[in-house]
Design a protein around this motif. Structure first.
Motif, short mmCIF file in Angstrom:
data_model
loop_
_atom_site.label_atom_id
_atom_site.label_comp_id
_atom_site.label_asym_id
_atom_site.label_seq_id
_atom_site.Cartn_x
_atom_site.Cartn_y
_atom_site.Cartn_z
N ALA A 30 -75.22 -8.96 56.79
CA ALA A 30 -76.25 -7.92 56.86
C ALA A 30 -75.91 -6.89 57.93
CB ALA A 30 -77.60 -8.55 57.14
N HIS A 31 -75.37 -7.37 59.07
CA HIS A 31 -74.99 -6.43 60.13
C HIS A 31 -73.83 -5.55 59.69
CE1 HIS A 31 -74.77 -4.96 64.23
NE2 HIS A 31 -73.47 -5.23 64.25
N HIS A 32 -72.88 -6.12 58.97
CA HIS A 32 -71.75 -5.32 58.44
C HIS A 32 -72.24 -4.28 57.44
CE1 HIS A 32 -67.74 -4.35 57.00
NE2 HIS A 32 -68.20 -4.53 55.77
N ALA A 33 -73.16 -4.68 56.57
CA ALA A 33 -73.68 -3.72 55.59
C ALA A 33 -74.46 -2.60 56.27
CB ALA A 33 -74.58 -4.44 54.58
N LYS A 34 -75.12 -2.92 57.39
CA LYS A 34 -75.86 -1.89 58.12
C LYS A 34 -74.92 -0.89 58.78
CE LYS A 34 -79.26 -1.39 61.84
NZ LYS A 34 -80.08 -2.11 62.84
N LEU A 35 -73.80 -1.39 59.32
CA LEU A 35 -72.85 -0.51 59.98
C LEU A 35 -71.99 0.26 58.98
CD1 LEU A 35 -71.58 -2.78 62.90
CD2 LEU A 35 -73.31 -0.99 62.99
N ASN A 36 -71.77 -0.30 57.81
CA ASN A 36 -70.91 0.33 56.80
C ASN A 36 -71.65 0.43 55.48
OD1 ASN A 36 -68.19 0.26 58.38
ND2 ASN A 36 -68.99 -1.83 58.51
N PRO A 37 -72.63 1.31 55.40
CA PRO A 37 -73.40 1.42 54.14
C PRO A 37 -72.54 2.04 53.04
CG PRO A 37 -74.03 3.15 55.65
CD PRO A 37 -73.09 2.26 56.42
N GLY A 38 -72.69 1.52 51.87
CA GLY A 38 -71.96 2.07 50.73
C GLY A 38 -72.73 3.21 50.08
N THR A 39 -72.04 3.98 49.26
CA THR A 39 -72.70 5.07 48.55
C THR A 39 -73.58 4.51 47.44
OG1 THR A 39 -70.74 5.25 47.13
CG2 THR A 39 -70.86 6.71 49.03
N ASP A 40 -74.66 5.22 47.15
CA ASP A 40 -75.63 4.73 46.17
C ASP A 40 -75.03 4.62 44.77
OD1 ASP A 40 -77.47 4.61 48.18
OD2 ASP A 40 -78.34 6.58 47.75
N TRP A 41 -74.19 5.60 44.42
CA TRP A 41 -73.67 5.59 43.05
C TRP A 41 -72.66 4.47 42.82
CZ3 TRP A 41 -68.43 5.97 42.79
CH2 TRP A 41 -67.77 6.57 43.85
N ALA A 42 -72.10 3.93 43.91
CA ALA A 42 -71.10 2.88 43.78
C ALA A 42 -71.71 1.49 43.78
CB ALA A 42 -70.07 2.98 44.90
N ARG A 43 -73.00 1.38 44.03
CA ARG A 43 -73.63 0.08 44.08
C ARG A 43 -73.90 -0.44 42.67
NH1 ARG A 43 -78.95 0.09 47.05
NH2 ARG A 43 -79.05 2.24 46.37
N PRO A 44 -73.60 -1.70 42.39
CA PRO A 44 -73.98 -2.27 41.08
C PRO A 44 -75.48 -2.30 40.93
CG PRO A 44 -72.34 -3.64 42.21
CD PRO A 44 -72.81 -2.62 43.20
N ASP A 45 -75.92 -2.31 39.68
CA ASP A 45 -77.36 -2.30 39.43
C ASP A 45 -78.04 -3.56 39.92
OD1 ASP A 45 -77.04 0.14 38.27
OD2 ASP A 45 -76.87 -0.66 36.22
#
Length: 544
Positions: free
Chosen positions: A171-186
């Protein structure tokens, strides 16, 4: 026989006879050396055949190891068949990219157990292919290590399980390195978002229920501190004025700018920031211009001076109408006026505390308002339904133009004489300037409700405030004093702070006289006493 006779050259006929004789002897086997010749020829032929076979074997071996070096790979032919002469075998189609699964592969997939299929499906979805059971049984003290304390959810939290530790790290890694919305799986849900169909439909319904802009620019809010701007070519560079500039005003189309001053000329310029071409210049022989302004609908220009009359210039007909003196009034000067936002009313500053209301259609006096003290400044509000006024008694009056009565009267804090007023386009804010250089910014609803305390007092200038102006979205308030050089301040209204880089350093504005923003606030024009109209581009605003 002599030696000469033996070496005499043989004729062609003799040669033919000898060849025939030799050939006949070979056939009959009578030639002695025939056996040796045939054996030599046979050995030579066998040697050639052996070499050819070795070369063929070498080519096959090279093709196996290195590919088809000497001939392309062909399909559907035997070893001894010759290639077609039309060249069709020189090329082949590689169908590996669209390879279909073979029958035996389908059979193997069908034979997989349900558990194996579930495991394979989980791996495809990004789940871990292997998990260490010992990690789940471990306990980590995140309070004892400095770099792990950021993983705590509570201040006194210490030991956590291994699985919880892994989850918090991710969770901490995802907070520091957020991905782009269009690249996220549904299937992924972040920060409470939901991908259910019902929620998506609700979002669409919410969008369709409103008339607001579907796309909102991220830079809609102006930042405080430093104002991003650039200096452009002077707006009146094509035809500078010979006297002080008293009025600059943008037309509603943002391309037309009028300038007017004591040289009695009304000039129109097309503003593009590069050439600023002059369109027209009109000379008024009997009226040094104190103020000129477009009606908000853009149909007319109202021009006034220190005279009993004023002018109305029709832009469509290109004609001037001279109006005045007003019936029943004895004012000797109509130099100060304001135009309502609905383009229906002109309010002039009169004598002895009177405010004169004139219709823009008939150019006749339609009413008067009376203050206790002298009138010094006016400002319309609420689309022309209300009028603010201030003057020599240090109070601000709020008038209802529908009933022609005073709604509220309050003391302007710290003011003994009001010299300038302005209101935002939406009517929520208004500013009052005094003869001591103090500007008070009020919320009109609070002021009318009895709260007389301003939300901000600006005291950066020390001389009389002569002019103020809000831009179109009320994020900038311009304050001008004509008494000193460079006496211009721009206030960032949301933070109620003054821009520190204005006026521009190492540049002179001379004695400023007037200022105006374009309808979209992309341009800002300022006239000075030297007859120039300085033009600036405000980078925050995309539209002129």
């Amino acid at each position: 026989m002599s030696f000469l006779s033996q070496n005499t050259p043989k004729t062609k006929g003799n040669k033919r006879e000898e060849l025939k004789k030799q050939y006949k002897d070979v056939e009959d086997g009578s030639d002695v050396g025939s056996d040796d010749d045939t054996r030599g020829k046979r050995r030579k032929k066998e040697k050639e055949i052996l070499q050819e076979s070795e070369q063929v074997e070498m080519k096959k071996l090279e093709n196996l190891l290195f590919g088809s070096l000497y001939s392309p790979v062909t399909f559907g032919k035997g070893d001894g068949e010759e290639e077609e002469e039309d060249g069709s075998a020189l090329f082949h189609v590689d169908r590996s990219a669209v390879r279909q699964p073979l029958d035996y592969e389908d059979d193997d997939n069908e034979q997989l157990s349900d558990e194996e299929n579930a495991q394979a499906e989980g791996i495809r979805k990004g789940e871990a292919a292997w998990e260490d059971e010992e990690e789940k049984q471990m306990n980590i003290n995140i309070a004892s290590v400095n770099r792990l304390r950021k993983l705590r959810k509570e201040e006194n939290e210490g030991l956590i399980s291994g699985s919880e530790y892994i989850a918090r790290l991710r969770a901490h890694h995802a907070k520091l390195n957020p991905g782009t919305d269009w690249a996220r799986p549904d299937s992924q849900v972040i920060d409470g978002e939901s991908s259910d169909d019902g929620n998506q439909d609700g979002g669409v319904d919410d969008v369709l229920r409103t008339n607001e802009d579907l796309v909102v620019k991220s830079g809609a809010k102006l930042c405080a501190g430093l104002l991003e701007y650039s200096k452009l070519v002077d707006a009146n560079a094509a035809d500078p004025s010979n006297g002080p500039i008293n009025s600059v005003h943008f037309h509603q189309n943002a391309q037309l700018l009028l300038t007017a001053g004591l040289d009695r000329r009304l000039r129109f310029f097309q503003i593009d920031g590069k050439r600023n071409t002059k369109i027209q210049s009109i000379f008024l022989e009997d009226c040094p211009i104190r103020k000129a302004a477009f009606l908000p609908n853009g149909s007319q220009v109202i021009v006034s001076g220190r005279r009993k009359f004023f002018y109305s210039f029709d832009l469509e007909k290109a004609t001037f109408d001279k109006i005045g003196p007003l019936v029943g009034r004895e004012e000797r000067s109509l130099e100060y006026f304001e135009v309502s936002q609905d383009s229906n009313t002109i309010a002039f500053v009169g004598n002895e505390g009177y405010i004169l209301l004139v219709s823009t259609k008939t150019k006749e006096l339609i009413g008067t308002l009376k203050m206790n003290g002298s009138v010094r400044s006016l400002a319309f509000s609420d689309d022309g339904k209300q009028l603010l006024s201030s003057g020599g008694d240090g109070q601000v009056y709020v008038w209802d133009l529908r009933t022609m009565k005073c709604l509220y009267k309050g003391v302007d804090e710290g003011s003994t004489c009001g010299t300038s007023l302005c209101s935002s386009l939406n009517g929520a804010l208004f500013a009052s300037g005094t003869d001591r250089g103090i500007v008070n910014i009020y919320k009109k609803s609070e002021f009318v409700g009895g709260k007389r305390k301003p939300i901000k007092t600006v005291d950066n200038l020390t001389s009389k405030i002569d002019f103020m102006k809000f831009n179109h979205d009320a994020q900038i308030l311009a304050i001008v004093s004509t008494m000193n050089k460079n006496s211009v301040k721009l206030v960032h209204v949301p933070s109620l702070t003054v821009f520190s880089n204005w006026p521009p350093p190492n540049s002179t504005m001379h004695y400023p006289r007037c200022l105006d923003f374009s309808p979209g606030s992309g341009f800002m024009a300022m006239g000075n006493a030297a007859g120039k109209v300085l033009l600036y581009k405000l980078h925050h605003y995309q539209n002129a």
